[in-house]
Design a protein around this motif. Structure first.
Motif, short mmCIF file in Angstrom:
data_model
loop_
_atom_site.label_atom_id
_atom_site.label_comp_id
_atom_site.label_asym_id
_atom_site.label_seq_id
_atom_site.Cartn_x
_atom_site.Cartn_y
_atom_site.Cartn_z
N ALA A 204 38.91 12.33 -22.98
CA ALA A 204 38.25 11.80 -21.94
C ALA A 204 37.09 12.49 -21.25
O ALA A 204 36.08 11.54 -20.94
N ILE A 205 36.91 13.72 -21.16
CA ILE A 205 35.95 14.43 -20.80
C ILE A 205 34.82 14.13 -21.66
O ILE A 205 33.66 13.83 -21.34
N VAL A 206 35.01 14.03 -23.21
CA VAL A 206 33.85 13.76 -23.99
C VAL A 206 33.41 12.30 -23.68
O VAL A 206 32.04 12.10 -23.80
N ALA A 207 34.41 11.38 -23.68
CA ALA A 207 33.86 10.03 -23.29
C ALA A 207 32.92 10.00 -22.23
O ALA A 207 32.00 9.34 -22.14
N VAL A 208 33.25 10.53 -21.03
CA VAL A 208 32.56 10.60 -19.86
C VAL A 208 31.05 11.11 -20.04
O VAL A 208 30.11 10.64 -19.46
N TRP A 209 31.15 12.33 -20.67
CA TRP A 209 29.92 13.03 -21.14
C TRP A 209 28.89 12.13 -21.91
O TRP A 209 27.68 12.11 -21.83
#
Length: 145
Positions: free
Chosen positions: A82-87
């Motif tokens: 999720a963090i990578v997708a938002v970034w």
């Protein structure tokens, strides 16, 4: 400024003798000798908890899944994804925003979609009820109920 003061009559530059605020409220403020202020606030909740049963069940589900070792690895993986997708989506949107024509086109598409959504789901009462049913069905599908 010199030209404006020479053309306008002097009565426009006169400061009124009465204050603008006739009755200012004065709040007691302790005198501060240093450059630092501290304010302590104590809040006590009175009454029932605002948690609903669905919120409590979600928390219990997460706690039960976290207690299992295999689910813990999945949660950490999902959190990292999720963090990578938002970034990545933030950088993608930033890159597309730098292109000269796309921001205006996307803004126009967003305005058209907003108008369509308002007309389709929010303008009339039966359509609002239909939207409510769609949202409730989606929530029950996601939660597996």
């Amino acid at each position: 400024m010199a030209f404006a003061s020479a053309v306008t009559p002097p009565s426009l530059f006169m400061v009124p003798s009465k204050p603008i605020v006739t009755n200012p409220r004065k709040f007691p403020v302790p005198a501060v000798t240093g450059g630092r202020r501290c304010l302590s606030v104590v809040v006590k909740a009175i009454g029932d908890s605002s948690d609903t049963s669905s919120d409590a069940s979600i928390v219990k589900d997460v706690q039960n899944a976290w207690s299992n070792y295999e689910d813990r690895i999945a949660f950490v993986g999902l959190g990292f994804a999720a963090i990578v997708a938002v970034w990545a989506s933030g950088h993608l949107i930033e890159a597309v925003d730098k292109l000269p024509l796309f921001p205006s086109v996307f803004e126009f598409i967003g305005i058209l979609f907003s108008w369509w959504f308002i007309y389709r789901y929010l303008l009339f009462k039966p359509d609002r009820e239909e939207l409510s049913k769609i949202i409730k069905n989606a929530i029950s599908t996601v939660l597996g109920k």
